[in-house]
Write a protein that holds these residues in place. Structure first.
Motif, PDB file in Angstrom:
ATOM      1  N   GLN A   1      26.877  39.950  -9.314  1.00 61.82           N
ATOM      2  CA  GLN A   1      25.877  39.952  -8.299  1.00 61.82           C
ATOM      3  C   GLN A   1      26.725  39.898  -6.972  1.00 61.82           C
ATOM      4  O   GLN A   1      27.897  39.118  -7.163  1.00 61.82           O
ATOM      5  CB  GLN A   1      24.848  38.668  -8.193  1.00 61.82           C
ATOM      6  CG  GLN A   1      23.949  38.909  -9.417  1.00 61.82           C
ATOM      7  CD  GLN A   1      23.304  37.337  -9.445  1.00 61.82           C
ATOM      8  OE1 GLN A   1      23.069  36.962  -8.319  1.00 61.82           O
ATOM      9  NE2 GLN A   1      23.046  36.850 -10.685  1.00 61.82           N
ATOM     10  N   HIS A   2      26.204  40.038  -5.876  1.00 58.77           N
ATOM     11  CA  HIS A   2      26.823  39.920  -4.792  1.00 58.77           C
ATOM     12  C   HIS A   2      26.952  38.353  -4.456  1.00 58.77           C
ATOM     13  O   HIS A   2      26.345  37.624  -4.920  1.00 58.77           O
ATOM     14  CB  HIS A   2      25.900  40.295  -3.447  1.00 58.77           C
ATOM     15  CG  HIS A   2      25.870  41.775  -3.349  1.00 58.77           C
ATOM     16  ND1 HIS A   2      27.072  42.556  -3.084  1.00 58.77           N
ATOM     17  CD2 HIS A   2      24.753  42.638  -3.574  1.00 58.77           C
ATOM     18  CE1 HIS A   2      26.598  43.818  -3.031  1.00 58.77           C
ATOM     19  NE2 HIS A   2      25.263  44.002  -3.467  1.00 58.77           N
ATOM     20  N   GLY A   3      28.360  37.870  -3.861  1.00 63.96           N
ATOM     21  CA  GLY A   3      28.552  36.564  -3.837  1.00 63.96           C
ATOM     22  C   GLY A   3      29.263  35.857  -4.944  1.00 63.96           C
ATOM     23  O   GLY A   3      30.011  34.935  -4.730  1.00 63.96           O
TER      24      GLY A   3
ATOM     25  N   ARG B   1      31.528  42.300 -11.185  1.00 65.78           N
ATOM     26  CA  ARG B   1      30.976  41.323 -10.136  1.00 65.78           C
ATOM     27  C   ARG B   1      29.472  41.392 -10.723  1.00 65.78           C
ATOM     28  O   ARG B   1      28.867  42.531 -10.312  1.00 65.78           O
ATOM     29  CB  ARG B   1      31.256  41.629  -8.663  1.00 65.78           C
ATOM     30  CG  ARG B   1      30.786  40.436  -7.921  1.00 65.78           C
ATOM     31  CD  ARG B   1      30.511  41.204  -6.499  1.00 65.78           C
ATOM     32  NE  ARG B   1      31.984  41.721  -5.716  1.00 65.78           N
ATOM     33  CZ  ARG B   1      32.622  40.835  -5.458  1.00 65.78           C
ATOM     34  NH1 ARG B   1      32.584  39.510  -5.490  1.00 65.78           N
ATOM     35  NH2 ARG B   1      33.727  41.120  -4.880  1.00 65.78           N
TER      36      ARG B   1
ATOM     37  N   HIS C   1      34.477  38.536  -9.635  1.00 67.77           N
ATOM     38  CA  HIS C   1      34.384  39.514 -10.698  1.00 67.77           C
ATOM     39  C   HIS C   1      34.884  38.528 -11.886  1.00 67.77           C
ATOM     40  O   HIS C   1      35.557  37.582 -11.932  1.00 67.77           O
ATOM     41  CB  HIS C   1      35.969  40.275 -10.701  1.00 67.77           C
ATOM     42  CG  HIS C   1      35.358  41.413  -9.677  1.00 67.77           C
ATOM     43  ND1 HIS C   1      35.234  41.301  -8.236  1.00 67.77           N
ATOM     44  CD2 HIS C   1      34.897  42.772 -10.212  1.00 67.77           C
ATOM     45  CE1 HIS C   1      34.956  42.478  -7.699  1.00 67.77           C
ATOM     46  NE2 HIS C   1      34.767  43.365  -8.642  1.00 67.77           N
TER      47      HIS C   1
ATOM     48  N   VAL D   1      27.851  44.755  -9.600  1.00 70.98           N
ATOM     49  CA  VAL D   1      27.821  45.775  -8.476  1.00 70.98           C
ATOM     50  C   VAL D   1      29.085  46.042  -8.186  1.00 70.98           C
ATOM     51  O   VAL D   1      29.276  46.612  -6.924  1.00 70.98           O
ATOM     52  CB  VAL D   1      27.106  44.661  -7.216  1.00 70.98           C
ATOM     53  CG1 VAL D   1      25.708  44.510  -7.470  1.00 70.98           C
ATOM     54  CG2 VAL D   1      28.122  43.434  -7.187  1.00 70.98           C
ATOM     55  N   SER D   2      30.142  45.732  -8.697  1.00 68.08           N
ATOM     56  CA  SER D   2      31.656  46.225  -8.698  1.00 68.08           C
ATOM     57  C   SER D   2      32.315  46.068  -9.694  1.00 68.08           C
ATOM     58  O   SER D   2      31.922  45.083 -10.610  1.00 68.08           O
ATOM     59  CB  SER D   2      32.286  45.349  -7.417  1.00 68.08           C
ATOM     60  OG  SER D   2      33.454  45.334  -7.444  1.00 68.08           O
TER      61      SER D   2
END
Lengths: 94, 325
Positions: A15-17, A13, A20, A49-50
């Motif tokens: 960025q947030h939002g 992922r 993936h 971020v993930s």
């Protein structure tokens, strides 16, 4: 006999939002190891971020030759797209 | 380049399938691992991507040589990060090659027993700190020249690996040029070291692009398959045209007395490298060829217990989980 570590597919992922996204693959002995390696191989510059890692052997993929039966039925259903319908300008934005 | 003298494999496939395949390539389609492809395309790509991957991995050695002796903590951290990137580049490329049906172990074994090659440039020694500058500036500069067009190559996994690599490569060249700038603005002895590094790396860098097009028998097929995007001479010329003004900026002399701007062609005339040296190095007779493969062999042998222990640990974890259920 091959003693290779199994292959894992890596999804990140960015960025947030965002969802993936597949970024590549790597070899690792188990899931935890795959995560560690994914960190080193694919996020050296804060690219994510993930991280998800999935054993490549567990992925079921459609076959290229099935393209026709999977996607052709959509060809004659252009009415699924909003541009199929003419709405008079007088009606305004819709 | 990182992949030099890649022999295109002849293909004995059904002419109709071949024509359809070529039409896809001509239309700019990307070929994906599960798509039909000619055997020659598959084999040539395995060799090309494999050699490219090996070059990234072996390419860590000449620079790794200076990590412990970098002149400052900052330079050490930067060099370490660069060498780590090279490992990453090797891994992206190995994975791209593996989608074609070759295993990682097979690729490693083919490097170690000489069936597969790595770029001639990494068989040269890095004698002084200035060589870290010259390698980043010239060798990574030459690599970028080849890798940027390869982002558009026809094989999807290779193209995607190249996109990733190109994003990171610019840092490599700039850190090299930064070292060169420091050296030429230092003491007279440091400037002499910078000149000496340029002298030694200039012709080996020109060799990276491979022999002249007139001697490159396999180019045509690879170009029509779009796994080679430009001719060797074209890229070499581009590299010289880009690098000569940079050398002038550094107030260093390119070691070629016949180097001259040619107004008509809009590029420099220059002396080509000694190709007999190139072929000799490629055969494994470079100054550091033996040392490089020995280092890879040692890493492979010394790492065997780690590979096994990791698998044993994973198997144990798995059986413990089953027992707990």
């Amino acid at each position: 006999m091959s003693n290779e570590w199994p292959l894992w597919e890596v999804f990140i992922r960015g960025q947030h939002g965002l969802s993936h996204r597949h970024v590549g693959s790597l070899h690792a002995s188990d899931a935890e190891h795959a995560l560690q390696n994914a960190r080193d191989v694919y996020t050296r510059r804060k690219e994510g971020v993930s991280i998800w890692v999935v054993p490549a052997a567990d992925i079921t993929a459609s076959a290229p030759e099935d393209k026709g039966s999977l996607y052709d039925p959509a060809d004659d259903k252009v009415y699924r797209h909003p541009t199929f319908f003419d709405i008079p300008d007088d009606v305004g934005a819709m | 380049m990182y992949a030099q003298m890649i022999k295109s494999e002849a293909t004995q496939d059904d002419p109709e399938q071949l024509a359809a395949f070529q039409a896809r390539i001509d239309a700019g389609d990307k070929i994906e691992p599960k798509d039909w492809m000619p055997e020659g395309y598959r084999k040539t790509l395995i060799r090309q991507i494999g050699q490219h991957a090996h070059s990234e991995i072996v390419g860590q050695l000449p620079e790794g040589n200076w990590i412990t002796r970098a002149p400052s903590l900052e330079r050490k951290a930067i060099l370490l990060a660069k060498v780590q990137d090279e490992a990453g580049h090797g891994l992206y490329l190995y994975c791209a090659a593996e989608t074609l049906g070759v295993s990682r172990d097979e690729l490693t074994e083919m490097l170690l027993d000489g069936r597969m090659k790595y770029s001639s440039i990494f068989s040269y020694p890095t004698l002084t700190w200035a060589d870290m500058g010259a390698v980043g500036w010239l060798v990574d500069g030459a690599a970028i020249m080849n890798q940027v067009p390869l982002q558009r190559t026809s094989f999807g996994p290779y193209a995607r690996a190249m996109v990733r690599i190109c994003k990171e490569e610019s840092f490599h060249q700039r850190q090299g040029f930064d070292i060169m700038m420091k050296m030429v603005n230092g003491t007279a002895a440091q400037k002499r070291m910078a000149q000496d590094a340029l002298n030694r790396f200039w012709y080996p860098s020109l060799m990276m692009f491979g022999p002249s097009d007139s001697d490159s028998v396999h180019s045509e097929q690879s170009m029509s398959w779009k796994i080679k995007m430009n001719s060797n001479d074209e890229l070499r010329q581009k590299f010289v045209d880009q690098t000569v003004p940079q050398a002038a900026y550094l107030d260093l002399t390119v070691p070629d007395p016949d180097l001259k701007w040619n107004e008509d062609k809009g590029g420099y005339d220059f002396t080509g490298p000694d190709w007999s040296e190139f072929f000799d190095v490629l055969k494994g007779n470079g100054p550091c060829s033996t040392e490089r493969i020995e280092a890879r062999q040692k890493a492979w042998d010394d790492g065997a217990w780690v590979r096994e222990a990791r698998l044993a640990h994973a198997a144990k974890g798995h059986s413990a989980k089953v027992a707990a259920e």
